[in-house]
Motif scaffolding. Structure first.
Motif, PDB file in Angstrom:
ATOM      1  N   GLY A 165       0.782  -1.231   0.000  1.00 43.08           N
ATOM      2  CA  GLY A 165       0.000   0.000   0.000  1.00 43.08           C
ATOM      3  C   GLY A 165       0.810   1.275   0.000  1.00 43.08           C
ATOM      4  N   LEU A 166       2.139   1.136  -0.026  1.00 46.21           N
ATOM      5  CA  LEU A 166       3.012   2.310  -0.018  1.00 46.21           C
ATOM      6  C   LEU A 166       3.803   2.380  -1.313  1.00 46.21           C
ATOM      7  CD1 LEU A 166       4.461   2.062   3.599  1.00 46.21           C
ATOM      8  CD2 LEU A 166       2.643   3.569   2.808  1.00 46.21           C
ATOM      9  N   CYS A 167       3.907   3.562  -1.876  1.00 45.88           N
ATOM     10  CA  CYS A 167       4.704   3.786  -3.076  1.00 45.88           C
ATOM     11  C   CYS A 167       6.169   3.454  -2.772  1.00 45.88           C
ATOM     12  CB  CYS A 167       4.576   5.243  -3.527  1.00 45.88           C
ATOM     13  SG  CYS A 167       5.550   5.618  -5.007  1.00 45.88           S
TER      14      CYS A 167
ATOM     15  N   VAL B 116       4.690   6.828   0.235  1.00 37.62           N
ATOM     16  CA  VAL B 116       3.412   7.517   0.390  1.00 37.62           C
ATOM     17  C   VAL B 116       2.301   6.480   0.243  1.00 37.62           C
ATOM     18  CG1 VAL B 116       1.880   9.212  -0.695  1.00 37.62           C
ATOM     19  CG2 VAL B 116       4.326   9.672  -0.510  1.00 37.62           C
ATOM     20  N   HIS B 117       1.256   6.603   1.043  1.00 30.20           N
ATOM     21  CA  HIS B 117       0.114   5.689   0.916  1.00 30.20           C
ATOM     22  C   HIS B 117      -0.541   5.874  -0.447  1.00 30.20           C
ATOM     23  CE1 HIS B 117      -0.126   3.952   4.920  1.00 30.20           C
ATOM     24  NE2 HIS B 117       0.289   5.116   5.371  1.00 30.20           N
ATOM     25  N   LEU B 118      -0.846   4.763  -1.096  1.00 32.34           N
ATOM     26  CA  LEU B 118      -1.472   4.802  -2.414  1.00 32.34           C
ATOM     27  C   LEU B 118      -2.987   4.984  -2.342  1.00 32.34           C
ATOM     28  CD1 LEU B 118       0.573   1.958  -4.118  1.00 32.34           C
ATOM     29  CD2 LEU B 118       0.798   4.429  -4.474  1.00 32.34           C
ATOM     30  N   GLU B 119      -3.548   4.979  -1.144  1.00 29.27           N
ATOM     31  CA  GLU B 119      -5.004   5.033  -1.004  1.00 29.27           C
ATOM     32  C   GLU B 119      -5.634   6.256  -1.656  1.00 29.27           C
ATOM     33  OE1 GLU B 119      -6.606   5.877   3.037  1.00 29.27           O
ATOM     34  OE2 GLU B 119      -4.498   6.060   3.536  1.00 29.27           O
TER      35      GLU B 119
ATOM     36  N   GLY C  34      -4.407   7.635  -4.378  1.00 26.90           N
ATOM     37  CA  GLY C  34      -3.983   7.635  -5.774  1.00 26.90           C
ATOM     38  C   GLY C  34      -5.132   7.360  -6.723  1.00 26.90           C
ATOM     39  N   LEU C  35      -4.948   7.754  -7.950  1.00 25.26           N
ATOM     40  CA  LEU C  35      -5.955   7.588  -8.997  1.00 25.26           C
ATOM     41  C   LEU C  35      -5.755   6.254  -9.698  1.00 25.26           C
ATOM     42  CD1 LEU C  35      -8.225   8.884 -10.702  1.00 25.26           C
ATOM     43  CD2 LEU C  35      -6.409   9.845 -12.136  1.00 25.26           C
ATOM     44  N   VAL C  36      -6.840   5.497  -9.876  1.00 26.99           N
ATOM     45  CA  VAL C  36      -6.806   4.242 -10.617  1.00 26.99           C
ATOM     46  C   VAL C  36      -7.435   4.477 -11.980  1.00 26.99           C
ATOM     47  CG1 VAL C  36      -7.641   1.869 -10.716  1.00 26.99           C
ATOM     48  CG2 VAL C  36      -6.911   2.825  -8.538  1.00 26.99           C
ATOM     49  N   ILE C  37      -6.664   4.154 -13.024  1.00 29.21           N
ATOM     50  CA  ILE C  37      -7.158   4.243 -14.400  1.00 29.21           C
ATOM     51  C   ILE C  37      -6.774   2.946 -15.093  1.00 29.21           C
ATOM     52  CG2 ILE C  37      -7.029   5.463 -16.594  1.00 29.21           C
ATOM     53  CD1 ILE C  37      -6.185   7.962 -15.007  1.00 29.21           C
TER      54      ILE C  37
ATOM     55  N   GLU D 140      -1.830   5.465  -9.748  1.00 23.19           N
ATOM     56  CA  GLU D 140      -0.942   6.623  -9.793  1.00 23.19           C
ATOM     57  C   GLU D 140      -0.701   7.122  -8.373  1.00 23.19           C
ATOM     58  OE1 GLU D 140      -1.018   9.856 -12.971  1.00 23.19           O
ATOM     59  OE2 GLU D 140      -2.074  10.783 -11.268  1.00 23.19           O
ATOM     60  N   CYS D 141       0.557   7.262  -8.010  1.00 22.42           N
ATOM     61  CA  CYS D 141       0.905   7.755  -6.676  1.00 22.42           C
ATOM     62  C   CYS D 141       0.422   9.195  -6.533  1.00 22.42           C
ATOM     63  CB  CYS D 141       2.409   7.672  -6.466  1.00 22.42           C
ATOM     64  SG  CYS D 141       2.932   8.358  -4.884  1.00 22.42           S
ATOM     65  N   PRO D 142      -0.222   9.524  -5.420  1.00 23.13           N
ATOM     66  CA  PRO D 142      -0.753  10.872  -5.244  1.00 23.13           C
ATOM     67  C   PRO D 142       0.318  11.944  -5.024  1.00 23.13           C
ATOM     68  CG  PRO D 142      -1.111   9.605  -3.254  1.00 23.13           C
ATOM     69  CD  PRO D 142      -0.557   8.659  -4.281  1.00 23.13           C
ATOM     70  N   MET D 143       1.554  11.551  -4.725  1.00 20.81           N
ATOM     71  CA  MET D 143       2.582  12.560  -4.436  1.00 20.81           C
ATOM     72  C   MET D 143       3.328  13.032  -5.690  1.00 20.81           C
ATOM     73  SD  MET D 143       5.745  12.526  -1.773  1.00 20.81           S
ATOM     74  CE  MET D 143       5.075  13.483  -0.421  1.00 20.81           C
TER      75      MET D 143
END
Length: 104
Positions: free
Chosen positions: A43-45, A50-53, A55-58, A63-66
């Motif tokens: 769950g971490l990049c 960074v937590h991936l929670e 992040g955007l899923v496509i 995608e990592c939010p940071m």
């Protein structure tokens, strides 16, 4: 050694989305693909932890939010910089409407 752990109900995750699952001191991300299949990664990049929670899923990418690095959540493969270390993936099974992950 197999260590299947119930992580969530299937209905807890929208199609093309993911949720965070914490177990002891570990964090996982559980995904539901456009094909209605489930996957699990750390769950971490791997770049900045960074937590991936958030992040955007496509499609099949998280995608990592940071820093906007991307991983293929099916394989854990790093797909876009700045990430260059793959995510660890975990086996997933669905039983009785629940998602189980093998956290080893």
């Amino acid at each position: 050694m197999t260590n299947w752990t119930r992580a969530c109900a299937c209905d807890d995750i929208e199609t093309e989305d993911h949720i965070r699952y914490d177990n002891s001191d570990r964090t996982f991300a559980i995904y539901r693909s456009p094909e209605d299949e489930f996957y699990c990664t750390d769950g971490l990049c791997t770049h900045e932890e960074v937590h991936l929670e958030d992040g955007l899923v496509i499609d099949h990418l998280i995608e990592c939010p940071m820093h906007n690095g991307q991983f293929d959540y099916r394989t854990g493969e790093a797909k876009r910089s700045p990430v260059c270390v793959n995510l660890k993936t975990y086996p997933v099974k669905v039983e009785g409407g629940d998602v189980f992950i093998d956290i080893g």
